[in-house]
Scaffold this motif. Structure first.
Motif, PDB file in Angstrom:
ATOM      1  N   VAL A  36     -27.122  -5.873  33.881  1.00 60.05           N
ATOM      2  CA  VAL A  36     -27.534  -5.482  32.565  1.00 60.05           C
ATOM      3  C   VAL A  36     -26.170  -5.109  31.929  1.00 60.05           C
ATOM      4  CG1 VAL A  36     -28.866  -3.747  31.152  1.00 60.05           C
ATOM      5  CG2 VAL A  36     -29.746  -4.754  33.565  1.00 60.05           C
ATOM      6  N   SER A  37     -25.658  -5.886  31.297  1.00 60.75           N
ATOM      7  CA  SER A  37     -24.244  -5.826  30.660  1.00 60.75           C
ATOM      8  C   SER A  37     -24.361  -4.539  29.614  1.00 60.75           C
ATOM      9  CB  SER A  37     -23.875  -7.062  29.781  1.00 60.75           C
ATOM     10  OG  SER A  37     -24.789  -7.404  28.598  1.00 60.75           O
ATOM     11  N   SER A  38     -25.110  -4.290  29.017  1.00 64.70           N
ATOM     12  CA  SER A  38     -25.010  -2.973  28.164  1.00 64.70           C
ATOM     13  C   SER A  38     -24.759  -1.819  29.055  1.00 64.70           C
ATOM     14  CB  SER A  38     -26.385  -2.712  27.304  1.00 64.70           C
ATOM     15  OG  SER A  38     -27.530  -2.378  28.243  1.00 64.70           O
ATOM     16  N   LEU A  39     -25.090  -1.834  30.169  1.00 64.67           N
ATOM     17  CA  LEU A  39     -24.689  -0.563  30.940  1.00 64.67           C
ATOM     18  C   LEU A  39     -23.075  -0.202  31.114  1.00 64.67           C
ATOM     19  CD1 LEU A  39     -27.331  -0.753  33.759  1.00 64.67           C
ATOM     20  CD2 LEU A  39     -27.356   0.859  32.035  1.00 64.67           C
ATOM     21  N   ALA A  40     -22.536  -1.408  31.021  1.00 67.76           N
ATOM     22  CA  ALA A  40     -21.179  -1.439  31.276  1.00 67.76           C
ATOM     23  C   ALA A  40     -20.140  -1.567  30.058  1.00 67.76           C
ATOM     24  CB  ALA A  40     -20.681  -2.371  32.467  1.00 67.76           C
ATOM     25  N   ALA A  41     -20.720  -2.470  28.981  1.00 67.58           N
ATOM     26  CA  ALA A  41     -19.925  -2.765  28.150  1.00 67.58           C
ATOM     27  C   ALA A  41     -19.461  -1.931  27.051  1.00 67.58           C
ATOM     28  CB  ALA A  41     -20.734  -4.061  27.243  1.00 67.58           C
ATOM     29  N   PRO A  42     -18.417  -1.837  26.474  1.00 64.10           N
ATOM     30  CA  PRO A  42     -17.939  -1.044  25.591  1.00 64.10           C
ATOM     31  C   PRO A  42     -18.706  -0.726  24.303  1.00 64.10           C
ATOM     32  CG  PRO A  42     -16.373  -2.695  25.345  1.00 64.10           C
ATOM     33  CD  PRO A  42     -17.489  -3.161  26.418  1.00 64.10           C
ATOM     34  N   ARG A  43     -19.055   0.445  23.631  1.00 65.63           N
ATOM     35  CA  ARG A  43     -19.684   0.429  22.366  1.00 65.63           C
ATOM     36  C   ARG A  43     -18.495   0.486  21.312  1.00 65.63           C
ATOM     37  NH1 ARG A  43     -23.274  -0.182  25.353  1.00 65.63           N
ATOM     38  NH2 ARG A  43     -25.107   1.322  25.944  1.00 65.63           N
ATOM     39  N   ARG A  44     -18.440  -0.087  20.454  1.00 62.61           N
ATOM     40  CA  ARG A  44     -17.263  -0.306  19.384  1.00 62.61           C
ATOM     41  C   ARG A  44     -17.954   0.631  18.198  1.00 62.61           C
ATOM     42  NH1 ARG A  44     -13.575  -4.177  21.244  1.00 62.61           N
ATOM     43  NH2 ARG A  44     -14.303  -5.246  22.755  1.00 62.61           N
ATOM     44  N   ASP A  45     -17.128   1.511  17.598  1.00 58.65           N
ATOM     45  CA  ASP A  45     -17.678   2.288  16.478  1.00 58.65           C
ATOM     46  C   ASP A  45     -16.370   2.683  15.554  1.00 58.65           C
ATOM     47  OD1 ASP A  45     -18.438   4.437  14.666  1.00 58.65           O
ATOM     48  OD2 ASP A  45     -20.043   5.147  16.018  1.00 58.65           O
ATOM     49  N   TRP A  46     -16.235   2.296  14.296  1.00 61.58           N
ATOM     50  CA  TRP A  46     -15.204   2.535  13.612  1.00 61.58           C
ATOM     51  C   TRP A  46     -15.362   3.283  12.289  1.00 61.58           C
ATOM     52  CZ3 TRP A  46     -11.011   1.698  15.998  1.00 61.58           C
ATOM     53  CH2 TRP A  46     -10.793   0.710  16.756  1.00 61.58           C
ATOM     54  N   THR A  47     -16.099   4.163  12.735  1.00 61.17           N
ATOM     55  CA  THR A  47     -16.360   5.443  11.816  1.00 61.17           C
ATOM     56  C   THR A  47     -15.474   6.426  12.013  1.00 61.17           C
ATOM     57  OG1 THR A  47     -18.180   6.735  13.135  1.00 61.17           O
ATOM     58  CG2 THR A  47     -19.035   5.238  11.267  1.00 61.17           C
ATOM     59  N   VAL A  48     -15.118   7.281  11.236  1.00 61.53           N
ATOM     60  CA  VAL A  48     -14.061   8.324  11.541  1.00 61.53           C
ATOM     61  C   VAL A  48     -14.847   9.513  12.055  1.00 61.53           C
ATOM     62  CG1 VAL A  48     -12.818  10.131  10.275  1.00 61.53           C
ATOM     63  CG2 VAL A  48     -12.603   7.894   9.273  1.00 61.53           C
ATOM     64  N   ALA A  49     -16.191   9.690  11.636  1.00 58.51           N
ATOM     65  CA  ALA A  49     -16.906  10.773  12.489  1.00 58.51           C
ATOM     66  C   ALA A  49     -16.812  10.423  14.018  1.00 58.51           C
ATOM     67  CB  ALA A  49     -18.353  10.943  11.974  1.00 58.51           C
ATOM     68  N   ARG A  50     -17.076   9.399  14.365  1.00 60.54           N
ATOM     69  CA  ARG A  50     -16.931   9.099  15.954  1.00 60.54           C
ATOM     70  C   ARG A  50     -15.795   9.265  16.480  1.00 60.54           C
ATOM     71  NH1 ARG A  50     -17.576   9.085  20.498  1.00 60.54           N
ATOM     72  NH2 ARG A  50     -18.533   7.903  21.880  1.00 60.54           N
ATOM     73  N   ALA A  51     -14.826   8.858  15.730  1.00 63.98           N
ATOM     74  CA  ALA A  51     -13.306   9.050  16.254  1.00 63.98           C
ATOM     75  C   ALA A  51     -12.805  10.486  16.652  1.00 63.98           C
ATOM     76  CB  ALA A  51     -12.436   8.364  15.303  1.00 63.98           C
ATOM     77  N   ARG A  52     -13.322  11.345  15.217  1.00 66.67           N
ATOM     78  CA  ARG A  52     -12.810  12.580  15.458  1.00 66.67           C
ATOM     79  C   ARG A  52     -13.750  13.307  16.622  1.00 66.67           C
ATOM     80  NH1 ARG A  52     -14.945  14.040  10.721  1.00 66.67           N
ATOM     81  NH2 ARG A  52     -13.014  13.884   9.626  1.00 66.67           N
ATOM     82  N   THR A  53     -14.969  12.982  16.844  1.00 67.50           N
ATOM     83  CA  THR A  53     -15.528  13.580  17.946  1.00 67.50           C
ATOM     84  C   THR A  53     -14.955  12.902  19.388  1.00 67.50           C
ATOM     85  OG1 THR A  53     -17.707  13.349  17.142  1.00 67.50           O
ATOM     86  CG2 THR A  53     -17.838  13.673  19.248  1.00 67.50           C
ATOM     87  N   SER A  54     -14.481  11.773  19.264  1.00 72.57           N
ATOM     88  CA  SER A  54     -13.918  11.319  20.252  1.00 72.57           C
ATOM     89  C   SER A  54     -12.280  11.761  20.943  1.00 72.57           C
ATOM     90  CB  SER A  54     -13.650   9.625  20.437  1.00 72.57           C
ATOM     91  OG  SER A  54     -12.997   9.171  21.408  1.00 72.57           O
TER      92      SER A  54
END
Ligand SMILES: NC(=O)c1ccc[n+]([C@@H]2O[C@H](COP(=O)([O-])OP(=O)(O)OC[C@H]3O[C@@H](n4cnc5c(N)ncnc54)[C@H](OP(=O)(O)O)[C@@H]3O)[C@@H](O)[C@H]2O)c1
Length: 266
Positions: A104-122
């Motif tokens: 089940v590829s979704s269990l391992a594949a990266p999530r890509r998110d280009w919002t600043v809010a997500r980047a700040r939390t990360s």
């Protein structure tokens, strides 16, 4: 080990840097720690990681390693490409998720998110895992220029720099994908970390934009693909000549290989 100052910054790093993307192949934490210790003992002081590598475990391992030598090392981490779920407790957890991801590829594949809010939390989470209060370099991990607001991101990166949580920022991945920003000399491309190789020379868009190569990776992997039995020392010498003013990133799962990779930069 030679040290260099990366162009456009005051960042001083070892000529060879150690990448943590494949460390999880070693299932025991002591083995992964041994790898980092060998790299450091051979004079490598720059380490590259990401919240996506081993789903956060690479940052956790690196954090344990650098906590008592933070001033003696430089560290890059990234934003934009994230783990699909929590950080596994150990190498076995990473292995299990990768194995499940083959079904089940979704269990391992990266999530890509280009919002600043997500980047700040990360960034908050990366600093926690790395047991530090600043990164030397924060890179946008394989950015998609059409999917992110460069000016908004830049404003956030400048705020983080002012707050002292990052020293520098930049772009990581195939330089052909972000060459638009290089051509415009957009300030989001303060530092580039680009895939490169001795034959295909994927880093050329950086040179075409009249810039020097800053961080590059991929030389050993490419040599290994074209010739299973590589002369690693020779590849490293040629890689350091090609990227003659920056830092060449390497990775291996075998600690005994590290001195051979580092010696070309001594
Ligand atoms: N987008 C990005 O910013 C991005 C993308 C990719 C990578 N990176 C960073 O760059 C780092 C290095 O990337 P890479 O893995 O492409 O680098 P690489 O160092 O060019 O290739 C690593 C490969 O070379 C092999 N190798 C190492 N030393 C060897 C030797 N002496 N003899 C034969 N084979 C040898 C390793 O196998 P063994 O493990 O068996 O030794 C591994 O398969 C990564 O860990 C990561 O931190 C960044």
């Amino acid at each position: 080990m030679q040290q260099v100052t990366i162009e456009r910054t005051a960042l001083r790093v070892s000529r060879v840097g150690f990448g943590t993307a494949s460390m999880h192949h070693l299932l025991r934490a002591a083995q992964r720690r041994g790898l980092l210790e060998t790299a450091f003992d051979t004079g490598i002081t720059h380490f590259d990681t990401s919240p996506y590598y081993a789903y956060g475990l690479a940052e956790t391992d690196l954090g344990r390693f650098i906590q008592h030598r933070r001033d003696a090392v430089t560290v890059t981490s990234k934003v934009g490409m994230y783990s699909p779920g929590w950080t596994p407790l150990g190498g076995l957890g990473v292995w299990g998720r990768k194995a499940a991801g083959r079904i089940v590829s979704s269990l391992a594949a990266p999530r890509r998110d280009w919002t600043v809010a997500r980047a700040r939390t990360s960034l908050d989470q990366s600093l926690k895992r790395l047991r530090t209060d600043y990164l030397d370099l924060l890179l946008l991990h394989e950015p998609a220029p059409e999917r992110l607001q460069a000016d908004d991101f830049l404003a956030w990166l400048q705020d983080e720099q002012t707050a002292g949580r990052i020293r520098y920022w930049g772009l990581a991945g195939e330089s052909s994908k972000y060459c638009l920003w290089l051509e415009k000399d957009h300030p989001i491309a303060q530092v580039t970390q680009t895939h490169d190789s001795l034959d295909t020379r994927q880093g050329d868009p950086v040179l075409d934009a009249a810039r020097s190569l800053q961080f590059t990776y991929g030389y050993l992997a490419a040599a290994r693909q074209s010739d299973g039995d590589i002369a690693a020392h020779d590849v490293m010498q040629r890689a350091l000549k090609r990227n003659d003013t920056g830092c060449v990133l390497v990775s291996t799962r075998r600690a005994e290989r590290i001195p051979e990779l580092a010696v070309a930069a001594k």
